[in-house]
Design a protein around this motif. Structure first.
Motif, PDB file in Angstrom:
ATOM      1  N   ARG A 269      35.907  -1.654 -13.568  1.00 10.33           N
ATOM      2  CA  ARG A 269      36.744  -2.429 -12.645  1.00 10.33           C
ATOM      3  C   ARG A 269      38.117  -2.695 -13.237  1.00 10.33           C
TER       4      ARG A 269
ATOM      5  N   SER B 187      33.449  -7.868 -21.669  1.00 12.04           N
ATOM      6  CA  SER B 187      32.026  -7.926 -21.326  1.00 12.04           C
ATOM      7  C   SER B 187      31.736  -7.177 -20.034  1.00 12.04           C
ATOM      8  N   GLU B 188      32.647  -7.280 -19.035  1.00 13.22           N
ATOM      9  CA  GLU B 188      32.424  -6.585 -17.767  1.00 13.22           C
ATOM     10  C   GLU B 188      32.487  -5.074 -17.950  1.00 13.22           C
ATOM     11  N   ASP B 189      33.394  -4.606 -18.835  1.00 16.40           N
ATOM     12  CA  ASP B 189      33.479  -3.170 -19.121  1.00 16.40           C
ATOM     13  C   ASP B 189      32.198  -2.683 -19.787  1.00 16.40           C
TER      14      ASP B 189
ATOM     15  N   ASP C 116      29.567  -2.393 -17.112  1.00 18.58           N
ATOM     16  CA  ASP C 116      29.811  -1.210 -16.278  1.00 18.58           C
ATOM     17  C   ASP C 116      29.360   0.064 -16.985  1.00 18.58           C
TER      18      ASP C 116
ATOM     19  N   ARG D 103      27.330  -2.720  -7.846  1.00 21.78           N
ATOM     20  CA  ARG D 103      28.121  -2.335  -9.018  1.00 21.78           C
ATOM     21  C   ARG D 103      28.017  -0.812  -9.235  1.00 21.78           C
TER      22      ARG D 103
END
Length: 516
Positions: A394, A445-447, A450, A504
């Motif tokens: 994202r 953390s989101e990477d 993903d 996601r």
């Protein structure tokens, strides 16, 4: 052309007895506004179509199975998760309104079987509410009257709170229109002689299916043209971006001559440059007035290393020049063909012409970035594929996914940089995944989630409830000599427990960058 309240009542009168206690075998998607419930009852199979498309909103039995899209919507995936294998208990129409509710018994989604469990799985109730209300038509999956998801989340025109988790509330009943002598209100109109047909053998549904066939064909043609137009434009944008990047690479090649000159000037002034300097002020013998120029240096490296680095960069750019030019010409040719295809699409007047154009583009692989060689039937691609597929987190971070065991080796040992984050589904055969990192950058953390989601999905364990994904900096991953393809050793590493999140995952899969 949407169904009236009275027409829906006649159709429900026909459908409800036929689907009572029928099992939902599968939810089939036609498009983002239309799906079919494939039902099984003793002795026969049924297909119940539900459409909330503006002007084509309806619920009826159909006899023909329509084509399925390549990637179903989130709503369809959710319906499959909840309704596949469920039993229809009841079907009713809301009083004086164009709303139908299908009540089902499903396996409790919160139930987890234990090893010693024996017997049928516990079931609970759920509902599918279909609002056939013209332009604002929608469908909602309810769990004990609480909204799990809507088919079109933003399709709301009143003050109802229809967020996920909220208690479903039907729209206010429409006002009763005043009676006019000799004229029925629109809500009570009945077309196609539905009120004269028996509520058996699905003859009312057959009348509705036939009546909507012509309209549906026109709508299908518009939808096919719209989808193909969107895919062409998406590929055009990707190619335009690629061409700009290639042109920048060509500019670097053109500027690479300066790197060679810097290396030679540093050699000529070797004895005059102090160790540990961050730049060297030398005479530029290549210019007529021989000015003094500053050449950047890596102070942590010896001067000879800096000279070798400039020579190496120069040689690398020069060696790549022909390949870069080939890529540029190929990309420009592909863009020209897509521009021509766009013009051909606007001239298409029949569904067959649109399908023929789509087939032609697929055969030439113009929508996927894998071109077929001209003059060679059955050739797969014009260039060797990269050993990985590229996706975007994202945040825009690159995520590289190996294509197979040998490609995993190439990705891990040749493509991945030391600071990159390497990932793999633990205890499962699957793709190596690399999250690109810049120097001195800490992973978000989101990477990480993903990238781990892709590592879980591109593994044999993707159907498991939880997939453990091991990750470490790429510099800590080694390929032992003589090891089988895809086998590596890791010094240290951490683990993420990943559960496949359809939303996601779909966002990540849609972010795939076409191979160059």
């Amino acid at each position: 052309m949407s169904l009236s309240r009275a027409e829906i009542a006649l159709l429900v009168e026909e459908i409800a007895p036929a689907v009572h206690r029928a099992a939902i075998q599968r939810v089939l998607e036609v498009d983002e506004h239309t799906f079919v419930l494939r039902l099984r009852r003793p002795g026969e199979n049924l297909m119940l179509l539900v459409s909330t498309r503006d002007g084509l909103g309806r619920i009826c039995f159909v006899t023909q199975k329509e084509r399925q899209p390549e990637q179903p919507s989130h709503f369809t995936m959710l319906l499959r998760k909840w309704l596949d294998g469920s039993i229809i208990e009841n079907m009713k129409q809301f009083e004086r309104d164009r709303i139908v509710e299908i009540q089902v018994r499903i396996v409790d989604p919160n139930w987890t079987p234990t090893e010693d469990f024996v017997g049928p799985a516990p079931r609970t109730t759920a509902s599918l509410v279909i609002e056939l209300t013209g332009k604002m038509a929608n469908a909602y999956l309810l769990d004990k009257q609480r909204i799990v998801r809507g088919m079109q989340p933003g399709n709301v025109r009143d003050d109802r709170e229809l967020r996920v988790g909220a208690h479903y509330k039907a729209p206010a009943l429409p006002p009763v229109p005043p009676e006019k002598p000799g004229k029925k209100p629109v809500s009570e109109r009945v077309r196609w002689q539905l009120d004269t047909l028996p509520a058996t053998e699905r003859v009312r549904s057959l009348q509705v299916e036939n009546a909507y066939a012509t309209l549906g064909q026109s709508d299908s043609q518009e939808r096919d043209a719209r989808e193909l137009r969107a895919r062409i434009r998406q590929r055009q944008r990707a190619l335009s971006t690629r061409i700009k990047k290639i042109e920048k690479d060509l500019q670097k090649v053109e500027n690479s001559e300066q790197l060679r000159r810097w290396a030679e000037l540093l050699q000529a002034s070797f004895s005059q440059i102090k160790r540990g300097a961050s730049s060297a002020n030398v005479t530029d013998y290549y210019q007529e007035d021989m000015p003094k120029i500053d050449i950047p240096l890596d102070p942590a490296r010896p001067l000879q290393h800096n000279i070798a680095r400039y020579f190496h960069q120069y040689k690398r750019f020069k060696d790549a020049a022909s390949r870069i030019e080939d890529r540029l010409l190929e990309s420009m040719e592909e863009l020209d063909q897509l521009n021509d295809a766009q013009a051909r699409l606007e001239a298409c007047e029949t569904p067959e012409a649109i399908q023929e154009l789509a087939d032609d583009l697929r055969q030439k692989r113009l929508l996927t970035g894998a071109r077929q060689k001209s003059g060679q039937r059955g050739a797969q691609t014009t260039v060797a594929r990269l050993p990985y597929r590229e996706f975007q987190a994202r945040s825009g971070a690159q995520i590289l996914v190996g294509r197979g065991a040998k490609h995993n080796d190439a990705l891990t040992t040749k493509v991945a940089r030391g600071r990159d984050i390497w990932m793999h589904a633990r205890d499962w055969t699957g793709a190596h995944v690399v999250l690109r990192m810049n120097s001195n950058q800490q992973p978000r953390s989101e990477d990480l989630i993903d990238a781990a989601m892709l590592a879980a999905y591109f593994s044999r364990g993707k159907d498991d409830t939880i997939v453990d994904v091991t990750y470490a900096e790429a510099k800590h991953v080694r390929k032992p000599k003589g090891a089988a393809p895809g086998m590596v050793t890791i010094a240290g590493g951490s683990t993420l427990a990943i559960s496949i999140d359809p939303e996601r995952l779909n966002r990540l899969l849609e972010s795939e960058v076409s191979a160059t």
